[in-house]
Design a protein around this motif. Sequence first.
Motif, short mmCIF file in Angstrom:
data_model
loop_
_atom_site.label_atom_id
_atom_site.label_comp_id
_atom_site.label_asym_id
_atom_site.label_seq_id
_atom_site.Cartn_x
_atom_site.Cartn_y
_atom_site.Cartn_z
N ALA A 1 0.82 -1.20 0.00
CA ALA A 1 0.00 0.00 0.00
C ALA A 1 0.86 1.26 0.00
CB ALA A 1 -0.91 0.00 1.23
N SER A 2 0.32 2.32 -0.56
CA SER A 2 1.03 3.60 -0.60
C SER A 2 0.98 4.28 0.76
CB SER A 2 0.38 4.51 -1.64
OG SER A 2 -0.96 4.81 -1.26
N LEU B 1 -1.79 3.88 3.80
CA LEU B 1 -1.40 3.53 5.16
C LEU B 1 -1.91 4.56 6.16
CD1 LEU B 1 2.29 2.36 4.65
CD2 LEU B 1 0.33 0.93 5.23
N LEU B 2 -1.89 5.82 5.76
CA LEU B 2 -2.38 6.89 6.64
C LEU B 2 -3.87 6.74 6.89
CD1 LEU B 2 -1.88 9.51 8.16
CD2 LEU B 2 -2.29 10.76 6.02
N VAL B 3 -4.62 6.50 5.81
CA VAL B 3 -6.07 6.31 5.96
C VAL B 3 -6.37 5.08 6.81
CG1 VAL B 3 -8.21 5.79 4.72
CG2 VAL B 3 -6.63 7.49 3.80
N ALA B 4 -5.62 4.00 6.59
CA ALA B 4 -5.83 2.77 7.34
C ALA B 4 -5.57 2.97 8.83
CB ALA B 4 -4.93 1.66 6.80
N SER B 5 -4.49 3.69 9.15
CA SER B 5 -4.15 3.90 10.57
C SER B 5 -5.19 4.79 11.25
CB SER B 5 -2.76 4.52 10.69
OG SER B 5 -2.72 5.80 10.07
N ILE B 6 -5.66 5.81 10.57
CA ILE B 6 -6.69 6.69 11.15
C ILE B 6 -7.99 5.91 11.34
CG2 ILE B 6 -8.12 8.73 10.77
CD1 ILE B 6 -5.73 10.00 9.35
#
Length: 221
Positions: A35-36, A40-45
């Motif tokens: 993943a880009s 990754l940012l969206v997934a972590s949030i």
Amino acid sequence: MGWYRSPGFRGLAIAASDGIIGTAGVLQGFAGAGASSSTLLVASISALVAGSAAGFGSKYAELAADRDAERAVIADEERDLHEDSSDELAELTAHFEERGVERDLARATAEQMFAHDALAAQLETEHGITARTGAAGPYLGALATALAFAVGSALPLAILLAYPAAWETWAVFIAVLISLAITSVLIAISARTSVPRALARTLTLGAATMALSYLAGVLVF
């Protein structure tokens, strides 16, 4: 305090550990799938928000059930005292006798406690309830748990924002293990249990979760 169980320091530390492991596992899974950084940012949030909301809901349900049980016990004791307080006095006297108090002294102690607050005496000696749970108690306990989970989840997110994409997977892995070591030590100290065992259990679980999540991402893609 009897039926009601607030999260306490140990419970909050465990919630923080859950947040660390849960979010790190999601990140490693997406990282394994290639993943880009934005994904990754969206997934972590998403993991932070969803985990915190779920933690709030589950803890509120638990604490609210405890409060309801406590209220049912109080209602039963109030009814018993209203119907026949002499039986309740006899039970309280017997309670002290069972703990080695001489009969006359046990009777005198029970009578004094009844004269001061009969209901409080029954609740404390029979059920361990020393204070009634307020209406806001379950909400506050659930909010504290959700915040602890969010704090734990925020660590992998912070690492994700601080390091370049080439280092994200390893940076998150190392940072998570360090954070889990800190929380496991705090949990062990608060529970007065073995620190080495707590470290071994928590670090093994965290490492296994991230490794399996990463492998799952690799296998899927």
